[in-house]
Motif scaffolding. Structure first.
Motif: not given
Length: 627
Positions: A449-462
């Protein structure tokens, strides 16, 4: 209005004086006084005095019995009064008070088993090997209901059942300072940030953030809103229908003459309360909402059908056409087949009518149904537990709630096996998509929607970090053999697909995620990054995640408090308080319950030292059970 009470003049010689002082209940002192009067009459001698003595004694005993019975009745009445909620009252337009149509439901939800609420358990995402499964695909999600229901439970002194917290809805409850998209580009911006993970010492945390363009309320355009309201008996308590009425009055106060509002209610049967009223007819809208009362069982299926019929009747081309379903999620009679409901919602979605779901109250709440209905209806799901939350969803974030700027938004991340050995997506378990779904425009996904923020997180290993959770494969292409096809500068490649609301063909966005954009210390990451990590950390702790090896409530508290940043509405501070509450409940649940004193075999209650009998309350010489 204050009520003035005038003192009543009563003569002490009046024999009813002693009764009047105690609301008709003679105290022990008054009863004793009457007995003394009777004894004094006997002392005067004569048969007349004897008769008067007997009569006075009988009267005193009768009054004492009546008083005891009356006191017992009052104690019972007090118990009933304490165990119930005062019936929610409704005010008509002329100020008259109207009672609810059924008896109020108990407010003491502690007596209602959590099992009566329906929260779906999710199997948490596992650790993926980048060399085997380098691609991760999922649909975005802007719902916030899981965080609000969690808040309700913690305030009631409960922890949610493990696995039922949707971490992505916790993350997306909060706003982050992502940049707005540039004009004449995609309807949302894309931001990535990389820093050490707070959950495990040898891992990194990747944040992906989307920010939709904002739209002032004055530019929303015409709206055709149909309120589909549950007025069944289960909605009678104060945190359900009365809160719903107030919340919708906040929404309707922002509408104008170009808007249309219809109201459909459903209980044992469905009915139309308003049919296309003007959005600026505040008196009609307010009166219609205030007349609602709760009673009967729930026939949600019939109500949804009527709501969509009204939405089609008043359909506004190129406008906002949306059904807003408000309920406690209890669909228990009538057309309740889930597949039929979904088919209806998806069909109307294709005709341009969206569905937003608002949840109220707990006790028989169906969180799973509310979330899935909104998902299929190109809408969002919010849980309204307070008037402040109603203001947040229906006033402050009205543009986000009503106006869709992009639909079927999908995210796909390809990890570089030369640099990344393992990864896991935090949350979005029920939004996972197959790899081939990313390019398939027929596969449904989430909306922004207008003005919405969406956040996703990945945990990763080198790769260089070692300590892999999975063993290396014996067979396969060795990245060190010279047949190198992987970049040494990019850890991943981010792709997104979306459709504009009126389009059927998706558009592609792509961004490389570079190794050199990471920071070496978590403290160097932005406040938003660290706060998002704290929110996801709480969700994982509550879900009993197996992947938090160096993370507990103490570290969570330190992380969250260091990342409050700009918090104009106090939502982040509220999160810290809920986090501390969750930690306290978790700690108390782990304490053993001692059934003896000082580790001895002494029984409870403690024995009297002299006589070996239970100790008595000196203020209760008869040792009567306290009611």
């Amino acid at each position: 209005m204050k009520t003035k009470y005038s003192p009543k003049t009563v003569s002490v010689s009046d024999p009813t004086f002693y009764l009047q002082r105690g609301n008709g209940i003679p105290s022990a002192t008054n009863t004793a006084a009457l007995l003394l009067v009777a004894l004094s009459l006997t002392a005067c001698g004569g048969k007349g005095a004897e008769v008067e003595h007997r009569q006075a004694k009988q009267q005193a005993e009768q009054r004492h019995q009546e008083a005891s019975q009356r006191q017992a009745e009052m104690r019972d009445a007090a118990k009933v009064e304490m165990a119930r909620v005062a019936a929610p009252m409704q005010m008509s337009s002329n100020g008259a008070v109207m009672g609810m149509s059924i008896a109020p439901m108990p407010r003491d939800y502690a007596a209602i088993p959590l099992a009566q609420n329906k929260f779906e358990q999710q199997v948490q995402n596992g650790i993926m090997v980048a060399g085997e499964i380098p691609v991760s695909t999922f649909s975005i999600d802007v719902d916030t209901g899981s965080y609000a229901t969690l808040r309700w439970m913690l305030r009631e002194g409960r922890l949610p059942e493990k696995g039922t917290v949707r971490v992505e809805e916790m993350l997306n409850y909060f706003a982050y300072d992502y940049p707005l998209p540039a004009k004449s580009t995609a309807p949302f911006s894309v931001t990535t940030e990389l820093a050490p993970s707070p959950y495990n010492d040898d891992m990194m945390l990747l944040r992906i953030g989307l920010k939709g363009y904002d739209l002032p309320k004055s530019q929303l355009g015409a709206s055709n809103l149909v309120f589909l309201l549950d007025v069944s008996g289960s909605m009678a308590s104060a945190d359900k229908l009365p809160l719903l009425q107030t919340a919708l009055k906040l929404l309707t106060a922002q509408l104008s003459a170009q808007d249309k509002v219809s109201i459909v209610v459903y209980a044992g049967a469905a009915g139309v309360v308003l049919d296309g009223a003007s959005g600026n007819d505040t008196q009609t809208l307010t009166y219609a909402l205030e007349q609602l009362s709760a009673g009967g069982s729930t026939n949600g299926g019939q109500g949804i059908t009527q709501a969509y019929q009204l939405a089609k009747k008043h359909f506004i081309p190129n406008g906002i056409n949306r059904v807003i379903l408000a309920t406690d999620g209890d669909f228990n009679v009538g057309v309740t087949d889930f597949d039929d409901l979904i088919a209806l919602i998806e069909k109307e979605k294709d005709h341009g009518i969206g569905l937003t779901t608002l949840g109220f109250g707990l006790g028989n709440y169906n969180d799973q149904l509310m979330e899935q209905l909104a998902d299929k209806g190109n809408g969002n799901y919010a849980y309204i537990d307070t008037l402040n939350e109603a203001r947040k969803v229906l006033v402050d974030e009205l543009s986000s709630t009503l106006f869709t700027i992009a639909k079927d938004v999908k995210i796909q991340v390809e990890f570089n096996p030369a640099l990344i050995s393992e990864y896991r997506l935090i949350g979005y378990e029920n939004r996972a998509l197959a790899r081939e779904d990313f390019n398939n425009d027929k596969v449904d996904a989430g909306e922004i929607g207008a003005g919405h923020t969406v956040t996703a997180l990945y945990e990763l290993r080198y790769v260089e970090a070692g300590n892999r959770m999975n063993d290396k494969l014996r067979y396969g292409v060795d990245a060190q053999t010279g047949q190198e096809k992987y970049s040494r500068e990019e850890i991943a490649f981010l792709k997104l697909r979306y459709k504009l609301p009126e389009q059927t063909q998706s558009q592609l966005l792509s961004y490389p995620i570079r190794l050199d954009q990471s920071v070496k210390q978590l403290e160097q990451a932005s406040d938003d990054f660290r706060f998002a990590a704290a929110v996801a950390g709480l969700g994982q702790l509550l879900n009993g995640s197996h992947y938090l090896h160096q993370f507990d409530y103490a570290q969570l508290s330190q992380l969250a408090r260091s990342a409050l940043g700009d918090d104009p509405f106090g939502y982040r501070y509220e999160f810290v308080q809920l986090m501390e509450t969750a930690a306290a409940i978790e700690q108390s649940n782990q304490l053993p319950i001692k059934k003896t004193f000082d580790g001895s075999d002494k029984s409870f209650p403690p024995q009297d030292k002299r006589y070996g009998e239970p100790m008595r309350d000196k203020s209760n010489p008869r040792n009567e059970r306290l009611q």
